[in-house]
Design a protein around this motif. Structure first.
Motif, PDB file in Angstrom:
ATOM      1  N   SER A   1     -14.865  -9.899  -9.662  1.00 39.92           N
ATOM      2  CA  SER A   1     -16.018  -8.977  -9.682  1.00 39.92           C
ATOM      3  C   SER A   1     -16.516  -8.758 -11.110  1.00 39.92           C
ATOM      4  O   SER A   1     -16.729  -7.622 -11.549  1.00 39.92           O
ATOM      5  N   LEU A   2     -16.694  -9.844 -11.809  1.00 40.46           N
ATOM      6  CA  LEU A   2     -17.075  -9.757 -13.220  1.00 40.46           C
ATOM      7  C   LEU A   2     -18.459  -9.141 -13.394  1.00 40.46           C
ATOM      8  O   LEU A   2     -19.371  -9.353 -12.579  1.00 40.46           O
ATOM      9  N   LYS A   3     -18.582  -8.386 -14.483  1.00 39.66           N
ATOM     10  CA  LYS A   3     -19.820  -7.701 -14.820  1.00 39.66           C
ATOM     11  C   LYS A   3     -20.316  -8.197 -16.182  1.00 39.66           C
ATOM     12  O   LYS A   3     -19.519  -8.661 -16.999  1.00 39.66           O
ATOM     13  N   PRO A   4     -21.617  -8.035 -16.452  1.00 39.88           N
ATOM     14  CA  PRO A   4     -22.122  -8.446 -17.772  1.00 39.88           C
ATOM     15  C   PRO A   4     -21.367  -7.768 -18.924  1.00 39.88           C
ATOM     16  O   PRO A   4     -21.174  -8.392 -19.979  1.00 39.88           O
ATOM     17  N   GLU A   5     -20.930  -6.556 -18.718  1.00 44.80           N
ATOM     18  CA  GLU A   5     -20.202  -5.850 -19.783  1.00 44.80           C
ATOM     19  C   GLU A   5     -18.797  -6.383 -20.016  1.00 44.80           C
ATOM     20  O   GLU A   5     -18.112  -5.950 -20.944  1.00 44.80           O
ATOM     21  N   ASP A   6     -18.355  -7.331 -19.198  1.00 45.83           N
ATOM     22  CA  ASP A   6     -17.081  -8.000 -19.444  1.00 45.83           C
ATOM     23  C   ASP A   6     -17.233  -9.151 -20.429  1.00 45.83           C
ATOM     24  O   ASP A   6     -16.228  -9.755 -20.836  1.00 45.83           O
ATOM     25  N   THR A   7     -18.475  -9.463 -20.803  1.00 44.83           N
ATOM     26  CA  THR A   7     -18.715 -10.527 -21.776  1.00 44.83           C
ATOM     27  C   THR A   7     -18.024 -10.199 -23.094  1.00 44.83           C
ATOM     28  O   THR A   7     -18.253  -9.138 -23.676  1.00 44.83           O
ATOM     29  N   ALA A   8     -17.168 -11.109 -23.544  1.00 38.29           N
ATOM     30  CA  ALA A   8     -16.375 -10.868 -24.749  1.00 38.29           C
ATOM     31  C   ALA A   8     -15.552 -12.108 -25.061  1.00 38.29           C
ATOM     32  O   ALA A   8     -15.449 -13.021 -24.237  1.00 38.29           O
ATOM     33  N   VAL A   9     -14.959 -12.105 -26.246  1.00 40.11           N
ATOM     34  CA  VAL A   9     -13.904 -13.059 -26.550  1.00 40.11           C
ATOM     35  C   VAL A   9     -12.585 -12.421 -26.128  1.00 40.11           C
ATOM     36  O   VAL A   9     -12.304 -11.273 -26.503  1.00 40.11           O
ATOM     37  N   TYR A  10     -11.819 -13.155 -25.340  1.00 43.14           N
ATOM     38  CA  TYR A  10     -10.558 -12.641 -24.820  1.00 43.14           C
ATOM     39  C   TYR A  10      -9.400 -13.288 -25.582  1.00 43.14           C
ATOM     40  O   TYR A  10      -9.321 -14.521 -25.687  1.00 43.14           O
ATOM     41  N   TYR A  11      -8.512 -12.432 -26.074  1.00 41.10           N
ATOM     42  CA  TYR A  11      -7.363 -12.885 -26.844  1.00 41.10           C
ATOM     43  C   TYR A  11      -6.070 -12.578 -26.098  1.00 41.10           C
ATOM     44  O   TYR A  11      -5.899 -11.477 -25.562  1.00 41.10           O
ATOM     45  N   CYS A  12      -5.177 -13.517 -26.133  1.00 41.63           N
ATOM     46  CA  CYS A  12      -3.808 -13.322 -25.681  1.00 41.63           C
ATOM     47  C   CYS A  12      -3.008 -12.848 -26.899  1.00 41.63           C
ATOM     48  O   CYS A  12      -3.215 -13.360 -28.011  1.00 41.63           O
ATOM     49  N   ALA A  13      -2.120 -11.889 -26.686  1.00 40.97           N
ATOM     50  CA  ALA A  13      -1.353 -11.367 -27.817  1.00 40.97           C
ATOM     51  C   ALA A  13       0.078 -11.063 -27.401  1.00 40.97           C
ATOM     52  O   ALA A  13       0.337 -10.670 -26.259  1.00 40.97           O
ATOM     53  N   LYS A  14       0.980 -11.234 -28.346  1.00 40.07           N
ATOM     54  CA  LYS A  14       2.401 -10.974 -28.118  1.00 40.07           C
ATOM     55  C   LYS A  14       2.755  -9.569 -28.601  1.00 40.07           C
ATOM     56  O   LYS A  14       2.397  -9.163 -29.718  1.00 40.07           O
ATOM     57  N   ASP A  15       3.462  -8.831 -27.767  1.00 35.19           N
ATOM     58  CA  ASP A  15       3.972  -7.524 -28.177  1.00 35.19           C
ATOM     59  C   ASP A  15       5.226  -7.710 -29.023  1.00 35.19           C
ATOM     60  O   ASP A  15       5.868  -8.761 -28.996  1.00 35.19           O
ATOM     61  N   THR A  16       5.610  -6.673 -29.749  1.00 35.89           N
ATOM     62  CA  THR A  16       6.778  -6.771 -30.629  1.00 35.89           C
ATOM     63  C   THR A  16       8.089  -6.464 -29.910  1.00 35.89           C
ATOM     64  O   THR A  16       9.164  -6.710 -30.468  1.00 35.89           O
ATOM     65  N   THR A  17       8.007  -5.933 -28.678  1.00 32.81           N
ATOM     66  CA  THR A  17       9.206  -5.645 -27.897  1.00 32.81           C
ATOM     67  C   THR A  17       8.999  -6.098 -26.450  1.00 32.81           C
ATOM     68  O   THR A  17       7.949  -6.650 -26.122  1.00 32.81           O
ATOM     69  N   SER A  18       9.984  -5.818 -25.615  1.00 30.34           N
ATOM     70  CA  SER A  18       9.890  -6.218 -24.205  1.00 30.34           C
ATOM     71  C   SER A  18       9.019  -5.265 -23.393  1.00 30.34           C
ATOM     72  O   SER A  18       8.689  -5.564 -22.238  1.00 30.34           O
ATOM     73  N   TRP A  19       8.688  -4.118 -23.980  1.00 27.01           N
ATOM     74  CA  TRP A  19       7.776  -3.186 -23.328  1.00 27.01           C
ATOM     75  C   TRP A  19       6.497  -3.090 -24.154  1.00 27.01           C
ATOM     76  O   TRP A  19       6.391  -3.699 -25.229  1.00 27.01           O
ATOM     77  N   ILE A  20       5.520  -2.366 -23.663  1.00 24.56           N
ATOM     78  CA  ILE A  20       4.220  -2.321 -24.333  1.00 24.56           C
ATOM     79  C   ILE A  20       4.365  -1.684 -25.709  1.00 24.56           C
ATOM     80  O   ILE A  20       4.868  -0.565 -25.844  1.00 24.56           O
ATOM     81  N   SER A  21       3.896  -2.396 -26.714  1.00 17.34           N
ATOM     82  CA  SER A  21       4.130  -1.985 -28.091  1.00 17.34           C
ATOM     83  C   SER A  21       3.039  -2.581 -28.975  1.00 17.34           C
ATOM     84  O   SER A  21       2.028  -3.075 -28.468  1.00 17.34           O
ATOM     85  N   ALA A  22       3.252  -2.543 -30.261  1.00 11.69           N
ATOM     86  CA  ALA A  22       2.281  -3.135 -31.183  1.00 11.69           C
ATOM     87  C   ALA A  22       2.234  -4.650 -30.978  1.00 11.69           C
ATOM     88  O   ALA A  22       3.180  -5.255 -30.477  1.00 11.69           O
ATOM     89  N   LEU A  23       1.121  -5.227 -31.383  1.00 13.06           N
ATOM     90  CA  LEU A  23       0.907  -6.673 -31.228  1.00 13.06           C
ATOM     91  C   LEU A  23       1.088  -7.363 -32.568  1.00 13.06           C
ATOM     92  O   LEU A  23       0.558  -6.896 -33.585  1.00 13.06           O
ATOM     93  N   ASP A  24       1.833  -8.481 -32.564  1.00 10.97           N
ATOM     94  CA  ASP A  24       2.075  -9.118 -33.853  1.00 10.97           C
ATOM     95  C   ASP A  24       1.546 -10.554 -33.953  1.00 10.97           C
ATOM     96  O   ASP A  24       1.438 -11.079 -35.069  1.00 10.97           O
TER      97      ASP A  24
END
Length: 120
Positions: A85-108
């Protein structure tokens, strides 16, 4: 070294779907939470979705909740983002990122990004 390579972006009409993939290497993928972050034109970064290392918990921003689903295959060292159900406001560059721990945390570490354009 850590490498994150996104794929699956492209041009899609409003209401359509895309599935992004992120191939990870250079670290023990199953030990870390992973995230998708996007940046729309002339806007700041938005953390879209997150997933714990064991896929036990996922989180989605309110802007995509109910439309996007994050998942991972630890056997294939691959992260996914199913976007419906994509919308025009979803237009963006999408990045994959690794967290610093096994739970949600800062991205490195970040990938190079994949462009998603939603337009008729």
């Amino acid at each position: 070294q850590v490498q994150l390579v996104e794929s699956g972006g492209g041009l899609v009409q409003p209401g359509g779907s895309l599935r992004l993939s992120c191939a990870a290497s250079g670290f023990t993928f199953s030990n870390y939470a992973m995230s998708w972050v996007r940046q729309a034109p002339e806007k700041g970064l938005e953390r879209v979705s997150d997933i714990y290392s064991n896929s036990g918990s996922t989180f989605h921003a309110d802007s995509v909740k109910g439309r996007f689903t994050i998942s991972r295959d630890n056997a294939k060292n691959t992260l996914y983002l199913q976007m419906n159900s994509l919308k025009p406001e979803d237009t963006a560059v999408y990045y994959c990122a690794k967290d610093t721990t096994s739970w949600i945390s800062a991205l490195d570490y970040w990938g190079q990004g994949t462009q998603v354009t939603v337009s008729s």
